[in-house]
Design a protein around this motif. Structure first.
Motif, PDB file in Angstrom:
ATOM      1  N   SER A  22     -11.861  44.100 -29.462  1.00 62.51           N
ATOM      2  CA  SER A  22     -13.099  44.847 -29.254  1.00 62.51           C
ATOM      3  C   SER A  22     -12.830  46.080 -28.399  1.00 62.51           C
ATOM      4  N   SER A  23     -12.851  47.224 -29.025  1.00 59.66           N
ATOM      5  CA  SER A  23     -12.620  48.487 -28.322  1.00 59.66           C
ATOM      6  C   SER A  23     -13.945  49.222 -28.179  1.00 59.66           C
ATOM      7  N   LEU A  24     -14.280  49.632 -26.951  1.00 60.11           N
ATOM      8  CA  LEU A  24     -15.543  50.322 -26.693  1.00 60.11           C
ATOM      9  C   LEU A  24     -15.297  51.774 -26.317  1.00 60.11           C
ATOM     10  N   LYS A  25     -16.125  52.656 -26.824  1.00 57.42           N
ATOM     11  CA  LYS A  25     -16.007  54.078 -26.532  1.00 57.42           C
ATOM     12  C   LYS A  25     -16.899  54.444 -25.345  1.00 57.42           C
ATOM     13  N   PRO A  26     -16.560  55.517 -24.638  1.00 58.53           N
ATOM     14  CA  PRO A  26     -17.428  55.981 -23.552  1.00 58.53           C
ATOM     15  C   PRO A  26     -18.848  56.232 -24.066  1.00 58.53           C
ATOM     16  N   GLY A  27     -19.818  55.861 -23.253  1.00 56.15           N
ATOM     17  CA  GLY A  27     -21.218  56.042 -23.605  1.00 56.15           C
ATOM     18  C   GLY A  27     -21.882  54.827 -24.216  1.00 56.15           C
ATOM     19  N   VAL A  28     -21.102  53.812 -24.611  1.00 58.27           N
ATOM     20  CA  VAL A  28     -21.681  52.608 -25.210  1.00 58.27           C
ATOM     21  C   VAL A  28     -22.548  51.896 -24.174  1.00 58.27           C
ATOM     22  N   LEU A  29     -23.762  51.542 -24.559  1.00 51.72           N
ATOM     23  CA  LEU A  29     -24.692  50.840 -23.679  1.00 51.72           C
ATOM     24  C   LEU A  29     -24.290  49.375 -23.551  1.00 51.72           C
ATOM     25  N   VAL A  30     -24.268  48.872 -22.317  1.00 52.73           N
ATOM     26  CA  VAL A  30     -23.965  47.471 -22.029  1.00 52.73           C
ATOM     27  C   VAL A  30     -25.259  46.816 -21.550  1.00 52.73           C
ATOM     28  N   VAL A  31     -25.604  45.668 -22.149  1.00 59.94           N
ATOM     29  CA  VAL A  31     -26.832  44.945 -21.814  1.00 59.94           C
ATOM     30  C   VAL A  31     -26.504  43.487 -21.507  1.00 59.94           C
ATOM     31  N   SER A  32     -27.452  42.790 -20.892  1.00 61.92           N
ATOM     32  CA  SER A  32     -27.259  41.365 -20.651  1.00 61.92           C
ATOM     33  C   SER A  32     -27.246  40.638 -21.993  1.00 61.92           C
ATOM     34  N   SER A  33     -26.381  39.623 -22.106  1.00 58.48           N
ATOM     35  CA  SER A  33     -26.210  38.931 -23.389  1.00 58.48           C
ATOM     36  C   SER A  33     -27.156  37.748 -23.569  1.00 58.48           C
ATOM     37  N   GLY A  34     -27.733  37.259 -22.488  1.00 59.97           N
ATOM     38  CA  GLY A  34     -28.592  36.080 -22.587  1.00 59.97           C
ATOM     39  C   GLY A  34     -27.830  34.780 -22.506  1.00 59.97           C
ATOM     40  N   GLY A  37     -30.726  41.544 -23.418  1.00 55.33           N
ATOM     41  CA  GLY A  37     -31.257  42.872 -23.675  1.00 55.33           C
ATOM     42  C   GLY A  37     -31.578  43.742 -22.474  1.00 55.33           C
ATOM     43  N   ILE A  38     -31.347  43.274 -21.255  1.00 49.81           N
ATOM     44  CA  ILE A  38     -31.627  44.110 -20.079  1.00 49.81           C
ATOM     45  C   ILE A  38     -30.497  45.126 -19.932  1.00 49.81           C
ATOM     46  N   PRO A  39     -30.805  46.427 -19.891  1.00 46.24           N
ATOM     47  CA  PRO A  39     -29.747  47.427 -19.710  1.00 46.24           C
ATOM     48  C   PRO A  39     -29.010  47.231 -18.385  1.00 46.24           C
ATOM     49  N   ILE A  40     -27.686  47.276 -18.449  1.00 44.58           N
ATOM     50  CA  ILE A  40     -26.850  47.160 -17.258  1.00 44.58           C
ATOM     51  C   ILE A  40     -26.214  48.510 -16.943  1.00 44.58           C
ATOM     52  N   GLY A  41     -25.714  49.186 -17.954  1.00 42.87           N
ATOM     53  CA  GLY A  41     -25.088  50.485 -17.750  1.00 42.87           C
ATOM     54  C   GLY A  41     -24.401  50.958 -19.008  1.00 42.87           C
ATOM     55  N   SER A  42     -23.594  52.004 -18.871  1.00 38.30           N
ATOM     56  CA  SER A  42     -22.871  52.536 -20.029  1.00 38.30           C
ATOM     57  C   SER A  42     -21.389  52.668 -19.708  1.00 38.30           C
ATOM     58  N   SER A  89      -3.413  40.302 -20.159  1.00 39.69           N
ATOM     59  CA  SER A  89      -2.771  40.742 -21.406  1.00 39.69           C
ATOM     60  C   SER A  89      -3.567  40.348 -22.641  1.00 39.69           C
ATOM     61  N   TRP A  90      -4.623  39.575 -22.468  1.00 44.89           N
ATOM     62  CA  TRP A  90      -5.406  39.088 -23.598  1.00 44.89           C
ATOM     63  C   TRP A  90      -6.790  39.734 -23.691  1.00 44.89           C
ATOM     64  N   ALA A  91      -7.132  40.591 -22.705  1.00 45.38           N
ATOM     65  CA  ALA A  91      -8.480  41.150 -22.682  1.00 45.38           C
ATOM     66  C   ALA A  91      -8.490  42.566 -22.117  1.00 45.38           C
ATOM     67  N   ARG A  92      -9.583  43.265 -22.384  1.00 49.16           N
ATOM     68  CA  ARG A  92      -9.791  44.626 -21.875  1.00 49.16           C
ATOM     69  C   ARG A  92     -10.801  44.594 -20.730  1.00 49.16           C
ATOM     70  N   THR A  93     -10.716  45.613 -19.871  1.00 49.07           N
ATOM     71  CA  THR A  93     -11.678  45.813 -18.796  1.00 49.07           C
ATOM     72  C   THR A  93     -12.162  47.250 -18.871  1.00 49.07           C
ATOM     73  N   TYR A  94     -13.482  47.428 -18.739  1.00 51.37           N
ATOM     74  CA  TYR A  94     -14.077  48.762 -18.821  1.00 51.37           C
ATOM     75  C   TYR A  94     -14.839  49.100 -17.545  1.00 51.37           C
ATOM     76  N   LEU A  95     -14.763  50.352 -17.140  1.00 52.36           N
ATOM     77  CA  LEU A  95     -15.561  50.875 -16.036  1.00 52.36           C
ATOM     78  C   LEU A  95     -16.932  51.216 -16.600  1.00 52.36           C
ATOM     79  N   VAL A  96     -17.990  50.776 -15.904  1.00 48.60           N
ATOM     80  CA  VAL A  96     -19.358  50.944 -16.393  1.00 48.60           C
ATOM     81  C   VAL A  96     -20.194  51.682 -15.346  1.00 48.60           C
ATOM     82  N   ARG A  97     -20.903  52.726 -15.782  1.00 50.89           N
ATOM     83  CA  ARG A  97     -21.849  53.441 -14.918  1.00 50.89           C
ATOM     84  C   ARG A  97     -23.168  52.678 -14.966  1.00 50.89           C
TER      85      ARG A  97
END
Length: 192
Positions: A90-102, A110-115, A125-133
């Motif tokens: 799962s690769s995410l691009k800058p600007g992608v909205l991150v929300v609560s998953s439930g 659906g609660i907005p957390i950031g982008s 080595s098995w996962a990615r980490t993203y910086l979120v605004r």
């Protein structure tokens, strides 16, 4: 907030108002934190820069899932979040909205957390980490809502999507230079 306390807020609602520990705390922009302790008339909530803050999250389109935590850095960088444990596929691009998953039962979906800002180097080595605004800027908070348990169970999906659609439509009208005034019908424009 208390003097020198950047990670908690005291809220003027408690057990008498139906507040329980783990109740989500939100604003119109999105997620602020969660209630940690409750007494009859007050509650104490941790906010998203708190080192113990966690929320199960996903990309708004459902393409990636992970856990959002505080970004434990110094200076201004500490006011970012991290989306951790995102599968490598799962690769995410800058600007992608991150929300609560439930997932987990604490925060409704659906609660907005950031982008997403960027991908961070990770030791996993098995996962990615993203910086979120974060969606919510702490200095802008003047009041919050506490989601009571029965509302968490009922869900929150599409609450913010409607506002986004209306805002997007408004921006489209303004950018096109179209007037919002409705012209009178032909019969009203004709003079006898």
């Amino acid at each position: 907030r208390g003097l020198g306390d950047e990670y908690t807020v005291t809220l003027t609602a408690g057990r008498r108002a139906g507040v329980e520990p783990l109740s989500p705390v939100i604003t119109a922009e999105g997620l602020v934190g969660m209630v940690e302790r409750v007494d009859d008339g007050l509650s104490l909530a941790i906010i998203w820069p708190h080192p113990d803050f966690r929320v199960s999250a996903m990309a708004a389109d459902g393409s990636a899932f992970g856990i959002v935590t505080a970004h434990l850095a110094s200076g201004a960088a500490r006011y970012f979040l991290e989306l951790r444990s995102v599968p490598l596929r799962s690769s995410l691009k800058p600007g992608v909205l991150v929300v609560s998953s439930g997932l987990g039962g604490v925060y409704p979906r659906g609660i907005p957390i950031g982008s997403v800002v960027s991908e961070l180097k990770s030791t996993e080595s098995w996962a990615r980490t993203y910086l979120v605004r974060p969606a919510v800027r702490l200095p802008d908070i003047s009041s919050v809502l506490i989601i009571r348990p029965e509302r968490v169970r009922a869900g929150f999906e599409n609450v913010w999507q409607l506002g986004t659609a209306v805002d997007s439509a408004t921006r489209g009208v303004v950018s096109a230079g179209v007037s919002l005034r409705v012209p009178p019908p032909d019969s009203a424009r004709r003079k006898p």
